[in-house]
Design an enzyme around this catalytic site. Sequence first.
Site, PDB file in Angstrom:
ATOM      1  N   LYS A  83       0.968  -1.088  -0.204  1.00  0.00           N
ATOM      2  CA  LYS A  83       0.003  -0.063  -0.068  1.00  0.00           C
ATOM      3  C   LYS A  83       1.014   1.211  -0.182  1.00  0.00           C
ATOM      4  O   LYS A  83       1.923   1.289   0.138  1.00  0.00           O
ATOM      5  CB  LYS A  83      -0.899  -0.096   1.080  1.00  0.00           C
ATOM      6  CG  LYS A  83      -0.232   0.007   2.574  1.00  0.00           C
ATOM      7  CD  LYS A  83      -1.085  -0.402   3.739  1.00  0.00           C
ATOM      8  CE  LYS A  83      -0.372  -0.595   5.018  1.00  0.00           C
ATOM      9  NZ  LYS A  83      -1.383  -1.093   6.061  1.00  0.00           N
ATOM     10  N   ARG A 134     -11.552  -0.485  13.549  1.00  0.00           N
ATOM     11  CA  ARG A 134     -11.430  -0.072  12.463  1.00  0.00           C
ATOM     12  C   ARG A 134     -12.573  -0.294  11.261  1.00  0.00           C
ATOM     13  O   ARG A 134     -13.263   0.006  10.946  1.00  0.00           O
ATOM     14  CB  ARG A 134      -9.953   0.061  12.060  1.00  0.00           C
ATOM     15  CG  ARG A 134      -9.793   1.306  11.065  1.00  0.00           C
ATOM     16  CD  ARG A 134      -8.167   1.282  10.489  1.00  0.00           C
ATOM     17  NE  ARG A 134      -7.419  -0.011  10.001  1.00  0.00           N
ATOM     18  CZ  ARG A 134      -6.402  -0.297   9.636  1.00  0.00           C
ATOM     19  NH1 ARG A 134      -5.474   0.630   9.901  1.00  0.00           N
ATOM     20  NH2 ARG A 134      -5.997  -1.399   9.098  1.00  0.00           N
ATOM     21  N   TYR A 147      14.512  30.790   7.608  1.00  0.00           N
ATOM     22  CA  TYR A 147      13.254  31.403   7.986  1.00  0.00           C
ATOM     23  C   TYR A 147      13.277  31.526   9.608  1.00  0.00           C
ATOM     24  O   TYR A 147      13.594  30.618  10.291  1.00  0.00           O
ATOM     25  CB  TYR A 147      12.068  30.580   7.626  1.00  0.00           C
ATOM     26  CG  TYR A 147      11.791  30.687   5.991  1.00  0.00           C
ATOM     27  CD1 TYR A 147      11.517  31.824   5.408  1.00  0.00           C
ATOM     28  CD2 TYR A 147      11.697  29.501   5.240  1.00  0.00           C
ATOM     29  CE1 TYR A 147      11.092  32.127   4.218  1.00  0.00           C
ATOM     30  CE2 TYR A 147      11.556  29.509   3.936  1.00  0.00           C
ATOM     31  CZ  TYR A 147      11.229  30.857   3.403  1.00  0.00           C
ATOM     32  OH  TYR A 147      10.882  30.905   2.011  1.00  0.00           O
ATOM     33  N   MET A 193      10.795  24.734   2.254  1.00  0.00           N
ATOM     34  CA  MET A 193       9.888  23.962   1.256  1.00  0.00           C
ATOM     35  C   MET A 193      10.845  23.125   0.089  1.00  0.00           C
ATOM     36  O   MET A 193      10.755  21.810   0.019  1.00  0.00           O
ATOM     37  CB  MET A 193       8.857  24.903   0.477  1.00  0.00           C
ATOM     38  CG  MET A 193       7.869  23.856  -0.409  1.00  0.00           C
ATOM     39  SD  MET A 193       6.912  24.663  -1.398  1.00  0.00           S
ATOM     40  CE  MET A 193       5.987  25.808  -0.312  1.00  0.00           C
TER      41      MET A 193
HETATM   42  C1  LIG Z   1      -0.476  -1.915   6.598  1.00  0.00           C
HETATM   43  C2  LIG Z   1      -1.242  -3.411   7.074  1.00  0.00           C
HETATM   44  C3  LIG Z   1      -0.179  -4.580   7.067  1.00  0.00           C
HETATM   45  C4  LIG Z   1       1.389  -4.534   7.100  1.00  0.00           C
HETATM   46  O1  LIG Z   1       1.462  -3.889   8.244  1.00  0.00           O
HETATM   47  P1  LIG Z   1       3.061  -3.824   8.793  1.00  0.00           P
HETATM   48  O2  LIG Z   1       3.343  -3.333  10.230  1.00  0.00           O
HETATM   49  O3  LIG Z   1       3.758  -2.638   7.811  1.00  0.00           O
HETATM   50  O4  LIG Z   1       3.827  -5.044   8.420  1.00  0.00           O
HETATM   51  C5  LIG Z   1      -0.899  -5.697   7.184  1.00  0.00           C
HETATM   52  N1  LIG Z   1      -2.505  -6.081   7.298  1.00  0.00           N
HETATM   53  C6  LIG Z   1      -3.173  -4.741   7.147  1.00  0.00           C
HETATM   54  C7  LIG Z   1      -4.756  -4.770   7.288  1.00  0.00           C
HETATM   55  C8  LIG Z   1      -2.510  -3.484   6.924  1.00  0.00           C
HETATM   56  O5  LIG Z   1      -3.403  -2.307   6.751  1.00  0.00           O
END
Ligand SMILES: *Cc1c(COP(=O)(O)O)cnc(C)c1O
Length: 442
Positions: free
Chosen positions: A99, A202, A329, A377
């Site tokens: 992801k 969640r 800055y 920036m």
């Molecule tokens: C992000 C995520 C993982 C992986 O988590 P890590 O701690 O990066 O290994 C696994 N399962 C779900 C549902 C996630 O959202």
Amino acid sequence: MSNDFLRNVGPVPSVELSANDMATQLAEQVASSLEPGHHDHTNRASVRVLRPRRAAPADTIRPTRAEVNLAHLRHNLRVVEKTLATTNSKPPAVWGVLKADAYGHGSAAVARTLERAGMPGLCVALLEEAIELRDAGIRIPILVMGGYYGPRREGLEEILARDLVPVVYDAGHIERLGMLAHFDDDGRRVGVHLKVDTGMGRLGVSMSELDDVLDALDARPHVRLDGLMTHLACADAEDLEATRHQLSLFQKALGRVRARGFAPRYVHIANSAAVLRMPETHFDAVRPGIALFGVSPVASVGNDLKPVIRIRTEIVSTRTIEAGQAIGYGHSWRATRQSVIATVPMGYADGLDRKLSNAGHALIRGRRVPIAGTVSMDMTMLDVTDIPGARIGDEAVFLGGQEGPLGRDVITAEEIASTTGTIPWEVLTSISRRVPRFYREP
Ligand SMILES: *Cc1c(COP(=O)(O)O)cnc(C)c1O
């Protein structure tokens, strides 16, 4: 600086194509698809093969870039696999979590590497991320974990059309999918993974609504329950009490699912922390994310993981200032002695956290130097007074290791996270798309 081996592959944001390049390529694609006989190899003008454009670091103007070491990625996969092999008689499948653009590493190149290394499946959060991987030619199963497919039918149609694996957690999901699959021309069944909420609070069906969702599955023969999963909230905590409680609730859910006659082939709950320290969470598959990128969520395990990304730039300007003079800055840094200040072209818009102002470091010539003043920036200043001979063109590393005439040192994502009060996940995913990713394939 090493010019060898670095290349840039994959779709946006990692391919450096100018708008003009893209327009040309698109025009060529359209032209070649319209032309009759474009498969004819003798007709050279009409044969257009699109290849990922290989870019050398020299192609970028600004020297700021991320170097992604794909050999380290494969190494980390082997570390995970070894851990699983030593604690399981039948090791679970490893489904890498890619992801957020593979935690900032560039999902297409990462996915391609893992697919070639034999990984049997991948996980992403968004449907959009899964589509990006399919567009990049990734063929292995992709689990869409976010469970959001949009208010209309297009999202679920994409799931079917691109052969993706949806995570579901309510009866509505199952009914909508069942309808679509029912009217699918191929009469295919769609395999889903059901997420159960065991304490993350969640997503996921609650234990009290589990039976309703199983009823929905019973009523929709075109939807097949392939997987059962949950997500752990505290697997990286010192105290594993909460995780054990989640595990026992999950066992209960699994028992109920099986008692109702379902036989999900894939049962999975483990993130990186659970993979590395809790064999009892491994089941049929595991979902490590950050461990693949070389960061262990738990200090006591995973010490043989290797960081995959390295962020480097170069000094573009230097100046000598007198004691008492302030810079940047807000004039938040003032020289206490005659000082040499180096400016590097990387700032908070590149993902260099502004909280690193007067707190973070960079590596130059193999030695650590402090960030002086406020991170702006597009630029940051470094106090290089103690780096004899520091000059324009010297490499500055903000994340990763460096070896030079003055020694060797490393700045880890964990270190940055502890300076800025966040977690390594956020450090990695904050590296913005303005920083081109280059891939090292030793
Ligand atoms: C992000 C995520 C993982 C992986 O988590 P890590 O701690 O990066 O290994 C696994 N399962 C779900 C549902 C996630 O959202």
